[in-house]
Design an enzyme around this catalytic site. Structure first.
Site, PDB file in Angstrom:
ATOM      1  N   ASP A  96       0.940  -1.178  -0.095  1.00 30.23           N
ATOM      2  CA  ASP A  96      -0.131   0.004   0.019  1.00 30.23           C
ATOM      3  C   ASP A  96       0.911   1.241  -0.268  1.00 30.23           C
ATOM      4  O   ASP A  96       1.972   1.221  -0.102  1.00 30.23           O
ATOM      5  CB  ASP A  96      -0.798  -0.145   1.126  1.00 30.23           C
ATOM      6  CG  ASP A  96      -0.127  -0.037   2.637  1.00 30.23           C
ATOM      7  OD1 ASP A  96       0.909   0.315   2.601  1.00 30.23           O
ATOM      8  OD2 ASP A  96      -0.868  -0.344   3.571  1.00 30.23           O
ATOM      9  N   ASP A 271      -8.206  -7.339   0.528  1.00 32.42           N
ATOM     10  CA  ASP A 271      -7.187  -7.559   1.569  1.00 32.42           C
ATOM     11  C   ASP A 271      -7.870  -6.973   3.123  1.00 32.42           C
ATOM     12  O   ASP A 271      -8.630  -6.151   2.925  1.00 32.42           O
ATOM     13  CB  ASP A 271      -5.946  -6.772   1.413  1.00 32.42           C
ATOM     14  CG  ASP A 271      -6.075  -5.288   1.961  1.00 32.42           C
ATOM     15  OD1 ASP A 271      -5.422  -4.961   2.932  1.00 32.42           O
ATOM     16  OD2 ASP A 271      -6.344  -4.577   0.934  1.00 32.42           O
ATOM     17  N   CYS A 309     -14.245 -27.722   7.194  1.00 27.01           N
ATOM     18  CA  CYS A 309     -12.957 -27.253   6.585  1.00 27.01           C
ATOM     19  C   CYS A 309     -11.855 -28.388   6.848  1.00 27.01           C
ATOM     20  O   CYS A 309     -11.825 -29.185   7.789  1.00 27.01           O
ATOM     21  CB  CYS A 309     -12.699 -25.948   7.610  1.00 27.01           C
ATOM     22  SG  CYS A 309     -10.754 -25.388   7.307  1.00 27.01           S
ATOM     23  N   CYS A 311      -8.637 -27.701   6.602  1.00 26.39           N
ATOM     24  CA  CYS A 311      -7.034 -27.174   6.736  1.00 26.39           C
ATOM     25  C   CYS A 311      -6.421 -27.805   7.837  1.00 26.39           C
ATOM     26  O   CYS A 311      -6.933 -28.761   8.412  1.00 26.39           O
ATOM     27  CB  CYS A 311      -7.390 -25.678   7.083  1.00 26.39           C
ATOM     28  SG  CYS A 311      -7.927 -25.351   9.039  1.00 26.39           S
ATOM     29  N   CYS A 314      -7.860 -27.614  11.508  1.00 32.65           N
ATOM     30  CA  CYS A 314      -9.163 -28.451  11.658  1.00 32.65           C
ATOM     31  C   CYS A 314      -9.020 -29.955  11.572  1.00 32.65           C
ATOM     32  O   CYS A 314      -9.662 -30.711  12.142  1.00 32.65           O
ATOM     33  CB  CYS A 314     -10.080 -28.074  10.613  1.00 32.65           C
ATOM     34  SG  CYS A 314     -11.126 -26.409  10.923  1.00 32.65           S
ATOM     35  N   HIS A 340      -6.115 -20.964  10.243  1.00 34.79           N
ATOM     36  CA  HIS A 340      -7.741 -21.282   9.993  1.00 34.79           C
ATOM     37  C   HIS A 340      -8.269 -20.418   9.277  1.00 34.79           C
ATOM     38  O   HIS A 340      -8.973 -20.361   8.176  1.00 34.79           O
ATOM     39  CB  HIS A 340      -8.492 -21.841  11.030  1.00 34.79           C
ATOM     40  CG  HIS A 340      -9.893 -22.144  10.680  1.00 34.79           C
ATOM     41  ND1 HIS A 340     -10.326 -23.016  10.194  1.00 34.79           N
ATOM     42  CD2 HIS A 340     -10.755 -21.003  11.097  1.00 34.79           C
ATOM     43  CE1 HIS A 340     -11.541 -22.714   9.793  1.00 34.79           C
ATOM     44  NE2 HIS A 340     -12.120 -21.855  10.474  1.00 34.79           N
TER      45      HIS A 340
END
Length: 382
Positions: A96, A271, A309, A311, A314, A340
């Site tokens: 940015d 973002d 999920c 991931c 998880c 997560h």
């Protein structure tokens, strides 16, 4: 027309909305859009390694010009070979402009002048002065793939005359930034559309900025206190004015419904610090809504964090264990929840891309919002 280092390729438009499936080509690789970008303010996404970010499917990350300027310094990073080498990340990086942090630090609007902005460092209180040329020079030293123009981000409910003067100055700053940019061969530069909630000012800002040859266009000044409905209204009349052959980036937005609604209105990139910030406080994003893992109901809950999920968190740890870690203020708990939450938003956008392919994004949104617990499920209701 210059040859841009960052290019957008439109692959498909959804039949029923303004959603776009595409890809953005940068010097450090190509990523699919729509895409959520994890935020690495200090040249690191808090608690996550570059390897973990790649594992979860992050195609690009964001870093912060102001923070890296004041510590460790952009010249030191340039000496290290640029931000990619400094932080061991070989995929695209967006920086940015530093503008948002600058304006959060100014003590008086009188400190905003035509030349730039005077403010104090948040680290040691020393006097600093940021100009469009300074912002571009810092980002050239950082070597990010995508840079942002220096702009003012006026509050959403500022008076009309103030916002009009602000966007016109931002346009002049954008022209100065374009002139100062020295690395067109390997860094793209985006213009930032402002205008608060005023339709004619948003249109003026788009008109002025698209007359310049930027690599892409950002929509700023949203997610700063306005309602979800007001944000969507601004996107409705702003995004359609932006070039179809350039990327469109909605800055600072990370709530799941806002991501989907932004995509419906033609946004490609997003973002936000939200997923990692709330994770450090024990808040979980799941397919069934937010949950506060600190709550007593999870003390003896040995089930997975989110049954929908897959991931790392998880598939390896239980709610009870993660609750214990967070209550004990163990860093590992913050790492697991941050992983997560980031995975959740990155893969939400993967599902959104599939819905665009299948031409059923509105149906996908309705099902997602119903599970997540949002009261309204029709995107047009917001």
């Amino acid at each position: 027309m210059k040859e841009h280092a960052v290019k957008y390729r439109l692959l498909k438009k959804e039949k029923h909305t303004g959603a776009r499936l595409g890809e953005i080509i940068t010097p450090h690789g190509t990523f699919q859009t729509p895409m959520f970008m994890p935020v690495g303010t200090q040249a690191t996404v808090k608690t996550q390694s570059p390897e973990e970010l790649k594992e979860m499917g992050s195609g690009i990350i964001l870093s912060n010009t102001y923070h890296l300027w004041v510590r460790p310094g952009d010249e030191l990073i340039a000496e290290a070979g640029g931000l990619h080498k400094f932080m061991n990340w070989d995929q695209p990086i967006l920086t940015d402009s530093g503008g948002f942090q600058v304006y959060s630090l100014i003590e008086n609007k009188k400190n905003i002048t035509e030349e730039g902005v005077a403010f104090k460092s948040h680290l040691d209180g020393r006097n600093l002065f940021m100009t469009p040329e300074t912002s571009i020079k810092i980002q050239n030293n950082l070597g990010s793939d995508i840079m942002m123009s220096f702009d003012e981000c006026p509050q959403f409910y500022q008076p009309y005359d103030y916002v009009k003067n602000s966007i016109e100055r931002t346009t002049r700053w954008a022209e100065r930034g374009l002139e100062a940019h020295r690395r067109w061969n390997d860094q793209g530069l985006f213009g930032i559309v402002q205008g608060a909630g005023y339709k004619d000012l948003r249109e003026q800002s788009v008109r002025d900025l698209t007359s310049m040859d930027f690599s892409g266009y950002s929509i700023g000044g949203l997610a700063v206190g306005e309602s979800h409905k007001e944000m969507n209204e601004v996107l409705d009349y702003t995004t359609i004015l932006l070039p179809e052959d350039k990327p469109r980036y909605l800055m600072g937005v990370g709530a799941p419904d806002s991501l989907i609604d932004g995509v419906i209105r033609g946004v490609d990139m997003f973002d936000c610090v939200l997923p990692t910030r709330i994770a450090r406080n024990g808040t979980v994003m799941s397919h069934f809504g937010r949950m506060n893992i600190r709550n007593a109901q999870y003390e003896h809950d040995f089930t997975t964090l989110d049954p929908m999920c897959d991931c790392y968190t998880c598939t390896h740890y239980t709610r009870a264990y993660i609750r214990h870690l967070i209550k004990a203020e163990e860093t590992f708990g913050m790492r697991l929840l941050s992983y997560h939450n980031l995975y959740f938003l990155i893969h939400l956008m993967e599902d959104v891309r599939q819905a665009i392919k299948d031409d059923n994004l509105l149906e996908f949104r309705e099902g997602f919002c119903e599970r997540y617990g949002y009261n309204k499920t029709n995107a047009k209701d917001f």
